[in-house]
Design a protein around this motif. Structure first.
Motif: not given
Length: 214
Positions: A63-89
């Motif tokens: 009522d005083s105008g104070t804001i509370h925000t709470d992020f809620r993930p709802v995604d089913v599939v996520r996209w990601e990129s991974l960097d894999i180094r081969i120096d010691e492979v």
């Protein structure tokens, strides 16, 4: 393009406590309060550039105008990129083991949601000669997908990118009678004889004193 141009000052002047902005797919809080200005982003990433958690904000306005925000993930599939180094492979099995470990860790970091992954192999090592062989990356991608795409949650390898280079034998390269070989010998000469630095600094002084060249 600026399809609805305005400033934070414009939004503040309207006397509204909370602005929920749309259209932009990237989650960001432009202003936390007085007024709160928030892009929740889209609820589901749609391509490799829309990575990380996607979802909505649950917002409470008091009522005083104070804001509370709470992020809620709802995604089913996520996209990601991974960097894999081969120096010691060391070999193919070592590479596959490291990729399996990286994929497993990525699933854990994604709150055990399904993942679509892009793998970027980088660094220098003996595996480079195999990676550039025709069909190798396709076979590697197929083997990983056979292993991971049927699991729950699944991981699907969307692409494998080879950004690797061959191992360089520095001493052998330095013996070459060409510009790079001469440059490497010169660098070693200055590193092994610091007294030469003064002469080099003097020679370069006109260059660094020039406003454009500096």
């Amino acid at each position: 393009e600026a399809y609805a141009p305005c400033t934070l000052g414009d939004l503040e002047a309207m006397g509204i406590d909370y602005w929920a902005l749309g259209h932009v797919h990237t989650r960001q809080i432009l202003r936390p309060a007085k007024p709160a200005v928030v892009y929740p982003g889209n609820p589901q990433g749609r391509h490799p550039n829309e990575r990380d958690a996607r979802g909505v904000y649950l917002v409470e306005v008091t009522d005083s105008g104070t804001i509370h925000t709470d992020f809620r993930p709802v995604d089913v599939v996520r996209w990601e990129s991974l960097d894999i180094r081969i120096d010691e492979v060391e070999d193919y099995q070592d590479l596959e083991d490291r990729l399996d470990s990286a994929i497993r860790n990525a699933l854990e970091d994604a709150d055990m949601r399904d993942l679509v992954l892009r793998l970027d192999l980088s660094g220098r090592g003996p595996m480079h000669s195999d990676l550039v062989h025709p069909g190798f990356l396709n076979d590697l991608q197929s083997r990983l997908n056979q292993s991971w795409s049927g699991r729950q949650p699944f991981a699907y390898i969307e692409r494998v990118i080879d950004s690797t280079f061959a191992t360089v034998d520095r001493e052998e390269r330095k013996r070459a009678e060409d510009f790079i070989g001469d440059l490497m010998k010169l660098v070693d000469e200055y590193q092994n004889n610091p007294s030469k630095d003064e002469g080099l600094a003097t020679a370069l002084e006109p260059l660094f004193d020039n406003s454009r060249a500096a």
